[in-house]
Design an enzyme around this catalytic site. Structure first.
Site, PDB file in Angstrom:
ATOM      1  N   HIS A 472      53.136  32.540  17.160  1.00 24.44           N
ATOM      2  CA  HIS A 472      52.272  33.362  16.380  1.00 24.44           C
ATOM      3  C   HIS A 472      52.521  33.300  14.735  1.00 24.44           C
ATOM      4  O   HIS A 472      51.430  33.852  14.281  1.00 24.44           O
ATOM      5  CB  HIS A 472      52.490  34.937  16.843  1.00 24.44           C
ATOM      6  CG  HIS A 472      51.057  35.664  16.615  1.00 24.44           C
ATOM      7  ND1 HIS A 472      50.073  35.539  16.122  1.00 24.44           N
ATOM      8  CD2 HIS A 472      51.005  36.681  17.464  1.00 24.44           C
ATOM      9  CE1 HIS A 472      49.369  36.418  16.216  1.00 24.44           C
ATOM     10  NE2 HIS A 472      49.716  37.126  17.093  1.00 24.44           N
ATOM     11  N   TYR A 588      46.783  50.453  18.733  1.00 22.80           N
ATOM     12  CA  TYR A 588      46.396  49.360  17.779  1.00 22.80           C
ATOM     13  C   TYR A 588      45.566  48.405  18.483  1.00 22.80           C
ATOM     14  O   TYR A 588      45.568  47.978  19.580  1.00 22.80           O
ATOM     15  CB  TYR A 588      47.910  48.698  17.732  1.00 22.80           C
ATOM     16  CG  TYR A 588      47.801  47.438  16.916  1.00 22.80           C
ATOM     17  CD1 TYR A 588      48.512  47.250  15.629  1.00 22.80           C
ATOM     18  CD2 TYR A 588      47.276  46.185  17.234  1.00 22.80           C
ATOM     19  CE1 TYR A 588      48.397  46.434  14.915  1.00 22.80           C
ATOM     20  CE2 TYR A 588      47.136  45.241  16.391  1.00 22.80           C
ATOM     21  CZ  TYR A 588      47.956  45.175  15.068  1.00 22.80           C
ATOM     22  OH  TYR A 588      48.006  43.989  14.348  1.00 22.80           O
ATOM     23  N   THR A 601      44.574  39.502   9.751  1.00 27.05           N
ATOM     24  CA  THR A 601      44.111  40.652  10.751  1.00 27.05           C
ATOM     25  C   THR A 601      44.287  41.839   9.973  1.00 27.05           C
ATOM     26  O   THR A 601      44.948  41.907   9.192  1.00 27.05           O
ATOM     27  CB  THR A 601      45.083  40.485  12.140  1.00 27.05           C
ATOM     28  OG1 THR A 601      46.404  40.852  11.789  1.00 27.05           O
ATOM     29  CG2 THR A 601      44.997  39.303  12.914  1.00 27.05           C
TER      30      THR A 601
END
Length: 770
Positions: A472, A588, A601
């Site tokens: 990630h 979230y 993001t």
């Protein structure tokens, strides 16, 4: 040493008469083709670099400017207002012949051309900084937005390449502290009682008055100096400095097509898909892909493409205190894992990519290889699944020299990692919870059969199904999703298979065979590997996963009710969460900020006062459907507005995160920021983007839809929910939690989501009946 014999391109013998040299024409031919391919690649990259560097102008516009300036000179008009004469006087040879006059005019025209490019970029950046369009109702467009849209089309140029807009993208703005704190307090109000909220309000006001002015100044200074004031700190402190395992906790996965399996031959499917990935990588490295545009505003607002640069040839390297991302230039091999063995496979032959049939042959050789793993080799990749510090220490101690270093280098410098799995997985409607097992296999596998540090691991199962496990830190899910859509569409609609399920085309004889990597792993290192495996296995065994296909209705029906599909699903999740636990929680939802340069993001805090009011009304049997529907629309509008604020740089959490980092650098203790950053996200959600490329017409091929992807639970007592809106009539949910938590049950939560979706739809059905 078979590969050494195959690498010999010439032989020679020393005789009394001299050296008798024998050249191999075949090898020389391949050397020639490799050189031609290499120079062609450099030329294409150079050309595309020029096209990107002068965008939104074009190289031909330089000639137009030169001709225009020369024409005015011959008409005895000086458009330079004396600058051409000044240039001529500064030239090394002081001659006033015609050639020097022409050279001076060309130099002036070139400078004017560069100035025009900079001006066009500034105008384009100003246009891209306009975000009022995103706040307008769908289907309605103000005059100012129409004017902006036409100007944007005019200044955007034609046929932009992948990185054409990078220099014109605006910087991510730093929100004001007042706005951020106001929105934060508004977001936590429904989650706190009056006493808790008053305490939080006091902390927030003290921070705003005493500490935030100094921290904000440093942050604004960084926003002026750095390209993006968030992204580098986000990558370093959220991802690379984490010392816990990245498997499950950080890595995510993407699934294959839901209903279609083009071939059931494992090696053939892997051959086609690897070849498609190489095609994608070539386009990516040359910058030939079209930039990703937003779906709204007629698709003319570009997204930042910088994350795509590190998709291939990239590995996360472990460190004692922090990891780092290693990205290399074009790599010519990949590493394949099969039944505990690692193999190096060359991707080029004679200066070209291996064809799908040639790759199938190579993978078939690996599958047919019956050699046993070397001591310690079977679970070696568990080092990447366990805690980061033991892996970093083992890497320095046991993999720093000899065959271990050479083999590890082969893995870490490979284009990507491929696992030829020895299991069969995929969605099967006839098998109970097949999607759950498929997801768990992609998310963690056996904890030692994926190299979790690679940018991504491609997984090919024995039944022909595929999947991807992605690290990630280097990029977010939409970047991997973009590549995955291209690969699956190319596999099915461009490459195809024979009637027997093999890759099309003939395989060249004499290809270098896959090379089995060699290891010399001492017993002490094997103990470290086993310890990492046990840590990873405990995490994997604790993952409670449930995959659910919601096909009662989809995007088509939701849009008919004039509601955003994302807002509809988020409110259903709030209703499901309340029914599941009897309380609300901090929620979230990931949104992207890629309309800004190097954007990643932002967080949308989906649990709001409006959403909680709607949920309570749904649970109160005395509330009328009319009131429930009014509250739903109000909550949906609120959610949409927050999502738009997050996309346009006015989010809450990244600003607070960066203020916290500055406070740590300055040794400023902030009770407010500590409390904010320690709050658990018990419901973490994300929407997987669908059809970023539009390579498949789902109206003609409705079964060629992807199943999306997912991630592990974020909180020990919470849920992770990923969903993908597939076509018009299907929504796929990927739900994760932990078995160890008595408060969660992924299957139960999935059923609550289904019922919440149906209950919200019933509101609109009832309205239509009335």
């Amino acid at each position: 040493m078979a590969e050494a014999h195959q690498a010999v391109g010439f032989q020679f013998t020393v005789t009394p008469d001299g050296i008798d040299l024998h050249l191999s024409r075949e090898v020389l031919k391949h050397i020639y083709h490799a050189g031609v391919t290499s120079w062609r690649k450099r030329a294409i990259r150079f050309k595309n670099g020029i096209l990107t560097g002068v965008y939104p102008a074009s190289p031909s516009s330089w000639l137009f400017v030169v001709i225009a300036i020369m024409s005015t000179m011959y008409a005895r008009i000086d458009p330079s207002m004396g600058m051409i004469d000044t240039i001529k006087r500064t030239l090394p040879v002081r001659s006033y012949c015609l050639s020097h006059t022409v050279l001076s005019a060309v130099l002036f025209a070139t400078g004017l051309w560069f100035s025009l490019i900079l001006m066009l970029r500034y105008i384009l950046k100003a246009l891209l900084s306009y975000h009022a369009w995103i706040f307008e109702s769908h289907g309605k467009m103000s005059f100012s937005t129409k004017l902006w849209l036409n100007l944007l089309k005019m200044f955007s140029g034609r046929r932009p390449l992948l990185y054409s807009f990078q220099a014109s993208l605006p910087r991510l703005p730093v929100p004001s502290v007042d706005d951020t704190i106001r929105r934060y307090l508004e977001s936590v109000h429904p989650l706190l009682d009056d006493k808790q909220y008053n305490q939080m309000e006091v902390l927030a006001n003290e921070f705003k008055t005493d500490q935030s002015p100094r921290l904000q100044k440093y942050l604004i200074l960084k926003s002026w100096w750095a390209t993006n004031y968030v992204s580098d700190w986000w990558e370093e402190y959220i991802y690379l400095r984490g010392r816990n395992p990245i498997m499950v906790n950080s890595n995510f996965y993407a699934m294959d097509l839901l209903y279609v399996t083009p071939t059931h031959r494992q090696a053939a499917r892997a051959g086609n898909v690897v070849h498609a990935m190489l095609q994608y990588r070539r386009k990516l490295e040359r910058g030939e892909l079209a930039p990703v545009m937003t779906l709204r505003a007629l698709g003319v607002v570009p997204m930042c493409s910088c994350q795509m640069e590190r998709m291939f040839n990239t590995t996360r390297i472990p460190g004692i205190e922090t990891d780092f991302v290693q990205h290399l230039s074009d790599r010519k091999h990949l590493v394949v894992y099969h039944k505990g063995r690692f193999f190096k496979v060359w991707l080029y032959y004679g200066g070209r990519h291996l064809s799908p049939s040639e790759l199938e042959t190579q993978f078939r050789k690996i599958i047919d290889d019956n050699t046993q793993p070397q001591p310690g080799e079977l679970k070696l990749a568990a080092l990447t699944a366990g805690n980061r510090v033991p892996w970093a220490q083992a890497r320095l101690k046991y993999f720093n020299q000899g065959v271990n270093k050479a083999s590890l280098d082969a893995i870490e410098t490979s284009a990507f990692f491929l696992t030829l799995d020895d299991e069969a997985h995929g969605y099967d409607p006839d098998k109970l919870r097949s999607l759950d097992l498929y997801a768990k296999s992609l998310l963690h596998g056996k904890c030692y059969d994926r190299w979790f540090d690679k940018s991504f691991t491609l997984i090919a199962y024995t039944n022909g199904k595929l999947g991807v496990n992605a690290e990630h830190s280097w990029a977010d899910a939409p970047i991997v999703g973009h590549m995955w859509e291209y690969v699956l569409a190319t596999d099915c609609f461009h490459l195809g298979y024979t009637d027997e399920g093999h890759c099309r085309g003939e395989s060249t004889k004499g290809l270098p065979a896959p090379v089995k990597l060699q290891w010399d792993i001492p017993l002490e290192c094997q103990e470290v590997i086993e310890d990492s495996y046990m840590v990873a296995k405990e995490i994997a065994d604790d993952v409670d996963f449930y995959g659910y296909l919601f096909d009662e209705f989809g995007k088509g029906l939701i849009k008919k009710s004039r509601t955003s599909p994302d807002a509809f699903i988020q409110l259903a999740l709030q209703l499901a969460q309340f029914r599941d636990k009897g309380k609300f929680c901090l929620t979230y939802e990931a949104s992207m900020t890629r309309m800004f340069r190097e954007g990643r993001t932002e967080t949308v805090r989906s649990c709001t006062s409006d959403s909680t009011a709607f949920v309570r009304a749904m649970e109160d049997k005395s509330t009328t459907n009319t009131l429930r529907l009014d509250l739903f629309r109000k909550a949906a509008d609120k959610h949409q507005n927050m999502y738009r604020l997050a996309m346009t740089g006015s989010g809450i959490d990244r600003h607070l995160f960066c203020l916290y980092i500055v406070s740590k650098y300055l040794n400023i203790d902030s009770p407010f920021l500590k409390k904010v950053l320690s709050e658990p996200w018990r419901l973490s959600t994300s929407q997987t983007p669908q059809q970023q490329l539009n390579m498949v017409d789902l109206n003609k091929f409705p079964r060629y839809v992807g199943a999306g992807g997912g991630f592990g639970p974020v909180a020990d007592d919470g849920y992770g929910v990923s969903y993908i809106i597939v076509g018009e009539n299907l929504i796929t949910f990927h739900i994760s939690s932990k078995f160890s938590s008595p408060e969660t049950d992924s299957y139960r939560f999935g059923q609550n989501i289904r019922q919440a979706m149906l209950d919200i739809r019933a509101l609109f059905d009832q309205k239509e009946k009335n």
